[in-house]
Design a protein around this motif. Structure first.
Motif, PDB file in Angstrom:
ATOM      1  N   VAL A 145       0.719  -0.896   0.087  1.00  0.00           N
ATOM      2  CA  VAL A 145       0.339   0.110  -0.063  1.00  0.00           C
ATOM      3  C   VAL A 145       0.673   1.198  -0.103  1.00  0.00           C
ATOM      4  CG1 VAL A 145      -1.521   1.480   1.058  1.00  0.00           C
ATOM      5  CG2 VAL A 145      -1.742  -1.011   1.030  1.00  0.00           C
ATOM      6  N   LEU A 146       2.234   0.861   1.128  1.00  0.00           N
ATOM      7  CA  LEU A 146       2.614   1.945   0.676  1.00  0.00           C
ATOM      8  C   LEU A 146       3.635   2.404  -0.118  1.00  0.00           C
ATOM      9  CD1 LEU A 146       3.512   1.845   4.828  1.00  0.00           C
ATOM     10  CD2 LEU A 146       1.267   3.340   4.247  1.00  0.00           C
ATOM     11  N   PHE A 147       4.408   1.249  -0.911  1.00  0.00           N
ATOM     12  CA  PHE A 147       5.282   1.727  -1.841  1.00  0.00           C
ATOM     13  C   PHE A 147       4.986   2.044  -3.135  1.00  0.00           C
ATOM     14  CE2 PHE A 147       7.511   1.802   2.170  1.00  0.00           C
ATOM     15  CZ  PHE A 147       8.587   2.773   1.832  1.00  0.00           C
ATOM     16  N   LEU A 148       4.265   0.180  -2.861  1.00  0.00           N
ATOM     17  CA  LEU A 148       4.008   0.089  -4.915  1.00  0.00           C
ATOM     18  C   LEU A 148       2.398  -0.065  -4.871  1.00  0.00           C
ATOM     19  CD1 LEU A 148       5.541  -3.692  -4.659  1.00  0.00           C
ATOM     20  CD2 LEU A 148       6.261  -2.055  -5.521  1.00  0.00           C
ATOM     21  N   GLY A 149       1.664   1.204  -4.483  1.00  0.00           N
ATOM     22  CA  GLY A 149       1.017   1.720  -5.495  1.00  0.00           C
ATOM     23  C   GLY A 149      -0.467   0.735  -4.817  1.00  0.00           C
ATOM     24  N   GLY A 150      -0.416  -0.225  -3.714  1.00  0.00           N
ATOM     25  CA  GLY A 150      -1.756  -0.336  -3.133  1.00  0.00           C
ATOM     26  C   GLY A 150      -2.073  -1.141  -4.064  1.00  0.00           C
ATOM     27  N   TRP A 151      -4.344  -1.099  -4.723  1.00  0.00           N
ATOM     28  CA  TRP A 151      -4.599  -1.153  -5.554  1.00  0.00           C
ATOM     29  C   TRP A 151      -4.313  -0.276  -7.097  1.00  0.00           C
ATOM     30  CZ3 TRP A 151      -6.894   2.352  -1.949  1.00  0.00           C
ATOM     31  CH2 TRP A 151      -7.525   3.580  -2.458  1.00  0.00           C
ATOM     32  N   ASN A 152      -3.520   0.185  -7.852  1.00  0.00           N
ATOM     33  CA  ASN A 152      -2.938   0.463  -9.131  1.00  0.00           C
ATOM     34  C   ASN A 152      -2.654  -0.611  -9.789  1.00  0.00           C
ATOM     35  OD1 ASN A 152      -4.141   3.738  -8.433  1.00  0.00           O
ATOM     36  ND2 ASN A 152      -2.282   3.829  -7.368  1.00  0.00           N
ATOM     37  N   SER A 153      -2.632  -0.936 -10.806  1.00  0.00           N
ATOM     38  CA  SER A 153      -2.144  -1.952 -11.728  1.00  0.00           C
ATOM     39  C   SER A 153      -0.393  -1.144 -11.459  1.00  0.00           C
ATOM     40  CB  SER A 153      -2.390  -1.465 -12.804  1.00  0.00           C
ATOM     41  OG  SER A 153      -2.349  -2.176 -13.562  1.00  0.00           O
ATOM     42  N   ILE A 154      -0.220  -2.357 -11.596  1.00  0.00           N
ATOM     43  CA  ILE A 154       1.749  -2.174 -11.611  1.00  0.00           C
ATOM     44  C   ILE A 154       1.567  -1.677 -13.757  1.00  0.00           C
ATOM     45  CG2 ILE A 154       2.616  -4.191 -10.032  1.00  0.00           C
ATOM     46  CD1 ILE A 154       2.597  -5.489 -12.766  1.00  0.00           C
ATOM     47  N   PHE A 155       0.832  -2.623 -13.859  1.00  0.00           N
ATOM     48  CA  PHE A 155       1.057  -1.430 -16.224  1.00  0.00           C
ATOM     49  C   PHE A 155       0.136  -0.041 -16.119  1.00  0.00           C
ATOM     50  CE2 PHE A 155       0.930  -6.395 -16.218  1.00  0.00           C
ATOM     51  CZ  PHE A 155       2.020  -6.469 -16.433  1.00  0.00           C
ATOM     52  N   PRO A 156       1.139   1.099 -17.216  1.00  0.00           N
ATOM     53  CA  PRO A 156      -0.329   1.788 -17.439  1.00  0.00           C
ATOM     54  C   PRO A 156      -1.360   1.926 -17.506  1.00  0.00           C
ATOM     55  CG  PRO A 156       1.947   1.928 -18.970  1.00  0.00           C
ATOM     56  CD  PRO A 156       1.542  -0.135 -17.956  1.00  0.00           C
ATOM     57  N   VAL A 157      -1.940   2.377 -17.616  1.00  0.00           N
ATOM     58  CA  VAL A 157      -3.761   2.747 -16.675  1.00  0.00           C
ATOM     59  C   VAL A 157      -4.246   2.629 -18.274  1.00  0.00           C
ATOM     60  CG1 VAL A 157      -5.546   4.013 -16.534  1.00  0.00           C
ATOM     61  CG2 VAL A 157      -3.598   4.517 -15.395  1.00  0.00           C
ATOM     62  N   SER A 158      -3.314   3.038 -19.835  1.00  0.00           N
ATOM     63  CA  SER A 158      -3.955   2.898 -20.502  1.00  0.00           C
ATOM     64  C   SER A 158      -3.696   1.212 -21.241  1.00  0.00           C
ATOM     65  CB  SER A 158      -2.790   3.967 -22.091  1.00  0.00           C
ATOM     66  OG  SER A 158      -1.766   3.674 -21.776  1.00  0.00           O
ATOM     67  N   TRP A 159      -3.081   0.157 -21.066  1.00  0.00           N
ATOM     68  CA  TRP A 159      -3.256  -0.875 -20.951  1.00  0.00           C
ATOM     69  C   TRP A 159      -4.629  -1.962 -21.299  1.00  0.00           C
ATOM     70  CZ3 TRP A 159       2.204  -3.862 -20.170  1.00  0.00           C
ATOM     71  CH2 TRP A 159       3.896  -2.709 -20.872  1.00  0.00           C
ATOM     72  N   GLY A 160      -5.703  -1.058 -21.585  1.00  0.00           N
ATOM     73  CA  GLY A 160      -6.501  -2.218 -21.115  1.00  0.00           C
ATOM     74  C   GLY A 160      -7.296  -2.506 -19.451  1.00  0.00           C
ATOM     75  N   PHE A 161      -7.785  -4.009 -20.023  1.00  0.00           N
ATOM     76  CA  PHE A 161      -8.267  -4.634 -18.696  1.00  0.00           C
ATOM     77  C   PHE A 161      -6.884  -4.922 -18.392  1.00  0.00           C
ATOM     78  CE2 PHE A 161      -7.194  -8.345 -21.458  1.00  0.00           C
ATOM     79  CZ  PHE A 161      -6.059  -9.270 -19.727  1.00  0.00           C
ATOM     80  N   LEU A 162      -5.210  -5.211 -18.645  1.00  0.00           N
ATOM     81  CA  LEU A 162      -4.552  -4.960 -17.730  1.00  0.00           C
ATOM     82  C   LEU A 162      -4.164  -4.554 -16.611  1.00  0.00           C
ATOM     83  CD1 LEU A 162      -2.063  -7.124 -19.432  1.00  0.00           C
ATOM     84  CD2 LEU A 162      -2.464  -7.539 -18.008  1.00  0.00           C
ATOM     85  N   GLY A 163      -4.304  -2.824 -17.359  1.00  0.00           N
ATOM     86  CA  GLY A 163      -3.836  -1.194 -16.692  1.00  0.00           C
ATOM     87  C   GLY A 163      -5.408  -0.693 -15.710  1.00  0.00           C
ATOM     88  N   ALA A 164      -5.375  -1.524 -15.236  1.00  0.00           N
ATOM     89  CA  ALA A 164      -7.495  -1.003 -15.072  1.00  0.00           C
ATOM     90  C   ALA A 164      -7.161  -1.774 -13.280  1.00  0.00           C
ATOM     91  CB  ALA A 164      -8.530  -1.895 -15.344  1.00  0.00           C
ATOM     92  N   PRO A 165      -7.344  -0.893 -12.213  1.00  0.00           N
ATOM     93  CA  PRO A 165      -7.486  -0.790 -11.004  1.00  0.00           C
ATOM     94  C   PRO A 165      -8.135  -2.189 -10.191  1.00  0.00           C
ATOM     95  CG  PRO A 165      -7.990   0.760 -11.148  1.00  0.00           C
ATOM     96  CD  PRO A 165      -7.982   0.416 -12.943  1.00  0.00           C
ATOM     97  N   GLY A 166      -7.200  -2.408  -9.451  1.00  0.00           N
ATOM     98  CA  GLY A 166      -8.138  -3.628  -8.753  1.00  0.00           C
ATOM     99  C   GLY A 166      -7.630  -3.994  -7.152  1.00  0.00           C
TER     100      GLY A 166
END
Lengths: 118, 356
Positions: free
Chosen positions: B272-293
């Motif tokens: 949560v504190l360093f790797l961005g929690g529920w954000n995707s590890i891929f850029p947001v523009s990469w469709g379902f791979l970039g979707a947060p969850g």
């Protein structure tokens, strides 16, 4: 505002309940058998030589005091860090001075040998 | 959404029919929806640990009880619960009973502020990080009370060692958190995760600008939970089992549960504190791979949880003076300097919410 913390209070109670339930289950289900040898403190099969609450190394005490000091510093740093963006340069300079003093004290205890464990 | 479903089918009728009491029931259900999976995860994590250690030692690990040995931990738990609840004669009765509870409660209650997904958090409080620091600090009381109340030399020595080690690493940990705070500008954990959102995927995380603090945080987390290679508190070759040498059966199971729940908590917090929690590890523009969850948070937490096991298999135990030297003479100076660096980075707008 305070209502947001109510779930935390509940969580503390529920967590305590889980722990008590586990301990109760253990106390009810487990067998009981008492004898003198078993109820002595474990010391690799020897009878206890002396009281377990003996003198301990003063360095543990020193660590505890240093911990209180440094943890307080961190408590001071928390609010500063949150509003850092709003305050700007003043915050940066002030905290640089604060941390420099902290480092000075730290270097002092290092030189005095308070952090040695030899 | 799933949470909407639960809201309309359980939350709303409860409030409508039972008012305030209904709200309490709803909250307890939510709490159990966190606590019970944590307990199950601990069981699976223990199984996974034994499997991984087995593979790293080129052996099978547990493989007899249930499919692939999956039921092994459950069998162990039931065995522990069926063992005698034993208390030494010389122990301080009340503290001896209460110590496992004092250790367990903060390890569980800390989960109240962990955000699993956007708005999926039990208590979205403003002072979330402060609360977490408080809860992880409270754990040491359980250890020292257990060691003191047992009235046994091994327990006493283990508790002293463990307490000194935990409080030492707590300082490094707190300083690392200050770095995160400077970058995020908020104590709220959901806000901290949102501050790490952006178009660069994993590279929006604070681990990049705060890399030294990230390493210090996770290593301190390993030391806080008394895990290998920092497990002198229970160093079996010197002080048998440390602070819980006199505990057996159910109280021992509680200590065991506490330790593993804490490990999983540290894994989640590092994510949560360093790797961005529920954000995707891929850029947001990469469709379902970039979707947060939430699945991203779980993947990241699993990554850290695996590191715990890897450390245990890979490193020999540190000597006590080496542990204290690492904590005080390496980590504390690093964190103090890097907090200043982080301050400069934020002041000159190189790092901050939505940046990097």
């Amino acid at each position: 505002m305070l209502a947001e913390y109510f779930p935390i209070l509940l969580f503390l109670i529920v967590a305590g309940g889980i722990g008590i339930a586990l301990l109760l289950v253990g106390a009810v289900l487990g067998p009981r058998s008492k004898n003198k040898e078993k109820s002595e403190a474990y010391e690799c099969g020897f009878e206890a030589f002396e009281d377990a609450r003996m003198q301990f190394d003063v360095r543990y005490y020193l660590i505890a005091i240093l911990f209180i000091l440094f943890d307080l510093e961190i408590a001071f740093l928390f609010p500063w860090a949150v509003v850092f963006k709003q305050i700007g340069l003043v915050a940066l300079v002030e905290m640089a001075m604060f941390l420099a003093l902290l480092l000075l004290g730290f270097v002092y205890c290092w030189k005095k040998g308070a952090l040695e464990w030899e | 959404m799933l949470s909407n479903f639960f809201h309309s089918w359980i939350h709303d009728p409860l409030i409508a029919h039972a008012g305030t009491f209904g709200l309490v029931v709803w909250l307890v259900l939510c709490i159990l929806a966190i606590a019970v999976p944590v307990i199950l995860t601990v069981a699976l994590y223990v199984w996974w640990e034994r499997k991984v250690l087995g593979w790293m030692h080129v052996r099978m690990g547990p493989n007899s009880v249930g499919p692939a040995g999956l039921a092994q931990t459950f069998a162990d738990v039931f065995k522990l619960l069926l063992k005698e609840y034993f208390m030494p004669q010389a122990a301080s009765k009340f503290l001896f009973v209460v110590a496992p509870l004092i250790a367990l409660v903060p390890a569980f209650a800390a989960w109240a502020v962990v955000p699993f997904d956007d708005k999926v958090v039990l208590a979205d409080v403003n002072a979330g990080l402060l609360y977490l620091l408080a809860m992880t600090s409270l754990g040491v009381y359980g250890i020292i009370l257990a060691g003191w109340s047992s009235n046994s030399k091994y327990a006493m020595l283990g508790a002293m060692r463990s307490a000194a080690q935990v409080v030492s690493y707590e300082i490094a940990m707190g300083m690392a958190l200050v770095g995160v705070l400077i970058c995020a500008g908020s104590l709220n954990l959901s806000d901290i995760v949102r501050a790490q959102g952006g178009n660069w995927g994993i590279f929006n995380g604070f681990w990049l600008p705060l890399f030294p603090l990230f390493l210090v945080y996770f290593i301190s987390g390993v030391a806080e939970t008394n895990r290998a290679p920092f497990d002198v508190a229970e160093g079996e070759s010197e002080i048998v089992a440390g602070f819980h040498v006199e505990y057996s059966g159910a109280p021992f199971a509680v200590f065991f549960l506490t330790e593993y729940a804490n490990m999983i908590l540290i894994s989640f917090l590092a994510s949560v504190l360093f790797l961005g929690g529920w954000n995707s590890i891929f850029p947001v523009s990469w469709g379902f791979l970039g979707a947060p969850g939430w699945w991203w948070l779980f993947v990241k937490a699993f990554f850290f949880a695996f590191f715990y096991l890897w450390f245990r298999a890979a490193f020999p135990r540190y000597r006590y003076d080496q542990i204290m030297r690492l904590g005080w003479k390496v980590f504390v100076p690093i964190t103090i300097v890097w907090v200043l660096v982080a301050g400069c980075l934020v002041y000159f707008d190189i790092v901050g919410p939505g940046k990097v």
